[in-house]
Scaffold this motif. Sequence first.
Motif, PDB file in Angstrom:
ATOM      1  N   LYS A   1       2.572 -17.118  20.030  1.00 18.72           N
ATOM      2  CA  LYS A   1       3.246 -16.113  20.856  1.00 18.72           C
ATOM      3  C   LYS A   1       2.997 -14.729  20.257  1.00 18.72           C
ATOM      4  CE  LYS A   1       7.675 -14.508  22.481  1.00 18.72           C
ATOM      5  NZ  LYS A   1       9.095 -14.455  22.166  1.00 18.72           N
ATOM      6  N   LEU A   2       2.493 -13.807  21.081  1.00 13.33           N
ATOM      7  CA  LEU A   2       2.227 -12.447  20.631  1.00 13.33           C
ATOM      8  C   LEU A   2       3.544 -11.753  20.308  1.00 13.33           C
ATOM      9  CD1 LEU A   2       0.156 -10.182  20.161  1.00 13.33           C
ATOM     10  CD2 LEU A   2       0.445  -9.565  22.571  1.00 13.33           C
ATOM     11  N   MET A   3       3.631 -11.210  19.086  1.00 11.46           N
ATOM     12  CA  MET A   3       4.854 -10.555  18.640  1.00 11.46           C
ATOM     13  C   MET A   3       4.707  -9.037  18.589  1.00 11.46           C
ATOM     14  SD  MET A   3       5.757 -13.384  15.720  1.00 11.46           S
ATOM     15  CE  MET A   3       7.173 -12.566  15.054  1.00 11.46           C
ATOM     16  N   GLN A   4       3.544  -8.544  18.176  1.00  8.49           N
ATOM     17  CA  GLN A   4       3.325  -7.102  18.137  1.00  8.49           C
ATOM     18  C   GLN A   4       1.836  -6.791  18.073  1.00  8.49           C
ATOM     19  OE1 GLN A   4       4.430  -4.245  14.818  1.00  8.49           O
ATOM     20  NE2 GLN A   4       4.716  -6.168  13.701  1.00  8.49           N
ATOM     21  N   ILE A   5       1.492  -5.585  18.550  1.00  6.57           N
ATOM     22  CA  ILE A   5       0.111  -5.102  18.523  1.00  6.57           C
ATOM     23  C   ILE A   5       0.089  -3.777  17.784  1.00  6.57           C
ATOM     24  CG2 ILE A   5      -1.846  -4.300  19.898  1.00  6.57           C
ATOM     25  CD1 ILE A   5      -0.828  -6.049  22.186  1.00  6.57           C
ATOM     26  N   LEU A   6      -0.818  -3.669  16.821  1.00  4.89           N
ATOM     27  CA  LEU A   6      -1.065  -2.408  16.133  1.00  4.89           C
ATOM     28  C   LEU A   6      -2.391  -1.862  16.631  1.00  4.89           C
ATOM     29  CD1 LEU A   6      -0.146  -3.477  12.484  1.00  4.89           C
ATOM     30  CD2 LEU A   6       1.345  -2.437  14.192  1.00  4.89           C
ATOM     31  N   GLY A   7      -2.430  -0.574  16.906  1.00  4.40           N
ATOM     32  CA  GLY A   7      -3.617   0.042  17.450  1.00  4.40           C
ATOM     33  C   GLY A   7      -3.480   0.243  18.947  1.00  4.40           C
ATOM     34  N   THR A   8      -4.525   0.760  19.552  1.00  8.00           N
ATOM     35  CA  THR A   8      -4.543   1.036  20.985  1.00  8.00           C
ATOM     36  C   THR A   8      -5.504   0.057  21.638  1.00  8.00           C
ATOM     37  OG1 THR A   8      -4.215   3.374  20.418  1.00  8.00           O
ATOM     38  CG2 THR A   8      -4.834   2.874  22.685  1.00  8.00           C
ATOM     39  N   PRO A   9      -4.979  -0.993  22.311  1.00 13.33           N
ATOM     40  CA  PRO A   9      -5.850  -2.033  22.861  1.00 13.33           C
ATOM     41  C   PRO A   9      -6.948  -1.466  23.762  1.00 13.33           C
ATOM     42  CG  PRO A   9      -3.563  -2.703  23.038  1.00 13.33           C
ATOM     43  CD  PRO A   9      -3.556  -1.265  22.589  1.00 13.33           C
ATOM     44  N   GLY A  10      -8.170  -1.877  23.484  1.00 12.30           N
ATOM     45  CA  GLY A  10      -9.308  -1.491  24.306  1.00 12.30           C
ATOM     46  C   GLY A  10      -9.881  -0.122  24.020  1.00 12.30           C
ATOM     47  N   ASN A  11      -9.280   0.624  23.099  1.00 11.01           N
ATOM     48  CA  ASN A  11      -9.745   1.979  22.807  1.00 11.01           C
ATOM     49  C   ASN A  11     -10.079   2.143  21.336  1.00 11.01           C
ATOM     50  OD1 ASN A  11      -9.392   3.104  25.453  1.00 11.01           O
ATOM     51  ND2 ASN A  11      -7.195   3.033  25.075  1.00 11.01           N
ATOM     52  N   ALA A  12     -11.349   2.281  21.045  1.00  9.75           N
ATOM     53  CA  ALA A  12     -11.782   2.525  19.672  1.00  9.75           C
ATOM     54  C   ALA A  12     -11.470   3.967  19.319  1.00  9.75           C
ATOM     55  CB  ALA A  12     -13.272   2.279  19.533  1.00  9.75           C
ATOM     56  N   GLY A  13     -11.073   4.182  18.064  1.00 10.45           N
ATOM     57  CA  GLY A  13     -10.812   5.547  17.641  1.00 10.45           C
ATOM     58  C   GLY A  13     -10.431   5.615  16.185  1.00 10.45           C
ATOM     59  N   SER A  14     -10.182   6.834  15.715  1.00 10.96           N
ATOM     60  CA  SER A  14      -9.804   7.034  14.326  1.00 10.96           C
ATOM     61  C   SER A  14      -8.487   7.796  14.205  1.00 10.96           C
ATOM     62  CB  SER A  14     -10.920   7.767  13.574  1.00 10.96           C
ATOM     63  OG  SER A  14     -11.193   9.003  14.215  1.00 10.96           O
ATOM     64  N   SER A  15      -7.797   7.956  15.304  1.00 10.41           N
ATOM     65  CA  SER A  15      -6.535   8.697  15.325  1.00 10.41           C
ATOM     66  C   SER A  15      -5.443   7.926  14.578  1.00 10.41           C
ATOM     67  CB  SER A  15      -6.101   8.928  16.777  1.00 10.41           C
ATOM     68  OG  SER A  15      -4.829   9.522  16.827  1.00 10.41           O
ATOM     69  N   LEU A  16      -4.523   8.666  13.998  1.00 10.73           N
ATOM     70  CA  LEU A  16      -3.356   8.062  13.372  1.00 10.73           C
ATOM     71  C   LEU A  16      -2.131   8.159  14.272  1.00 10.73           C
ATOM     72  CD1 LEU A  16      -3.891   9.258   9.698  1.00 10.73           C
ATOM     73  CD2 LEU A  16      -4.464   7.049  10.728  1.00 10.73           C
TER      74      LEU A  16
ATOM     75  N   ASP B   1     -11.214   1.053  14.942  1.00 10.76           N
ATOM     76  CA  ASP B   1     -12.532   0.783  15.510  1.00 10.76           C
ATOM     77  C   ASP B   1     -13.103  -0.395  14.739  1.00 10.76           C
ATOM     78  OD1 ASP B   1     -14.876   0.781  16.887  1.00 10.76           O
ATOM     79  OD2 ASP B   1     -15.704   2.553  15.916  1.00 10.76           O
ATOM     80  N   GLN B   2     -12.945  -1.570  15.307  1.00  7.81           N
ATOM     81  CA  GLN B   2     -13.384  -2.826  14.716  1.00  7.81           C
ATOM     82  C   GLN B   2     -12.689  -3.105  13.383  1.00  7.81           C
ATOM     83  OE1 GLN B   2     -17.650  -3.217  14.794  1.00  7.81           O
ATOM     84  NE2 GLN B   2     -17.769  -2.535  16.894  1.00  7.81           N
ATOM     85  N   PRO B   3     -11.363  -3.282  13.410  1.00  7.31           N
ATOM     86  CA  PRO B   3     -10.643  -3.625  12.181  1.00  7.31           C
ATOM     87  C   PRO B   3     -11.096  -4.988  11.669  1.00  7.31           C
ATOM     88  CG  PRO B   3      -9.219  -3.957  14.073  1.00  7.31           C
ATOM     89  CD  PRO B   3     -10.485  -3.314  14.582  1.00  7.31           C
ATOM     90  N   ALA B   4     -11.431  -5.043  10.388  1.00  3.75           N
ATOM     91  CA  ALA B   4     -12.083  -6.239   9.855  1.00  3.75           C
ATOM     92  C   ALA B   4     -11.132  -7.222   9.179  1.00  3.75           C
ATOM     93  CB  ALA B   4     -13.179  -5.826   8.874  1.00  3.75           C
TER      94      ALA B   4
ATOM     95  N   MET C   1     -16.983   3.390  13.882  1.00  7.15           N
ATOM     96  CA  MET C   1     -17.008   4.770  13.402  1.00  7.15           C
ATOM     97  C   MET C   1     -16.187   4.978  12.141  1.00  7.15           C
ATOM     98  SD  MET C   1     -14.476   6.746  16.081  1.00  7.15           S
ATOM     99  CE  MET C   1     -14.809   5.812  17.533  1.00  7.15           C
ATOM    100  N   ASN C   2     -15.253   4.085  11.864  1.00  8.15           N
ATOM    101  CA  ASN C   2     -14.372   4.246  10.715  1.00  8.15           C
ATOM    102  C   ASN C   2     -14.894   3.504   9.501  1.00  8.15           C
ATOM    103  OD1 ASN C   2     -12.646   5.676  12.426  1.00  8.15           O
ATOM    104  ND2 ASN C   2     -11.508   3.839  12.972  1.00  8.15           N
ATOM    105  N   ASN C   3     -14.511   4.013   8.358  1.00  9.91           N
ATOM    106  CA  ASN C   3     -14.828   3.381   7.087  1.00  9.91           C
ATOM    107  C   ASN C   3     -13.637   3.671   6.186  1.00  9.91           C
ATOM    108  OD1 ASN C   3     -16.059   2.162   4.944  1.00  9.91           O
ATOM    109  ND2 ASN C   3     -17.342   3.913   4.434  1.00  9.91           N
TER     110      ASN C   3
END
Length: 188
Positions: A137-152, A158-161, A180-182
């Motif tokens: 069961k999905l409990m929470q989402i971190l980040g912006t689904p479907g949108n790659a970026g580097s904003s805080l 962008d492709q969290p590993a 794009m992120n490192n």
Amino acid sequence: LVLPIPPSWDLTTNGYLFLYFQVLKAFDYSSAWKGQQQMYKLDIGWPKIPEYFTGQTFCVAVDSLHGLVYVGQRGENVPKVLVFSEEGYFLYSWNNTVEMPHGIFVLNTATDSSVWITDVGTGKYGHTVKQYSPSGKLMQILGTPGNAGSSLIPLQFDQPAEIFVEESGDIYVVDGDGGMNNRLLKLS
């Protein structure tokens, strides 16, 4: 197993290459280093039914408290998370909101358990880190689904590993598997 081979290869008559498979037998791996004691033994009976792996297996996490093994796999129309007992029996799977799993982590605390998955997909669920209950069961989402970026603000990946979650609740995310992120982010 018979596979069609392009005529330009001309490996055998009639354009076919015959492959023969050797059956693995249980054996102990010995170390190539002198004096090193054997540390592992291959368990060829795990999982009990390997046909459940229908995609590319990509990540694994073990919930030793509850005796569960979570395996992330990739591919079209395949369950993204397979759950096995530590003995190798398939228990269940889920596929609701995981697009392309990359990293997986199990957190057990005195009061709760959860499964965290990094999703490097580029579709509507990708570029996120998700927390699930042990049953999926999905409990929470971190980040912006479907949108790659580097904003805080708002938080974007962008492709969290990979992910690691401490019992205190602090979260470490490696962000940038080819994107794009490192960076390494700590969320408190």
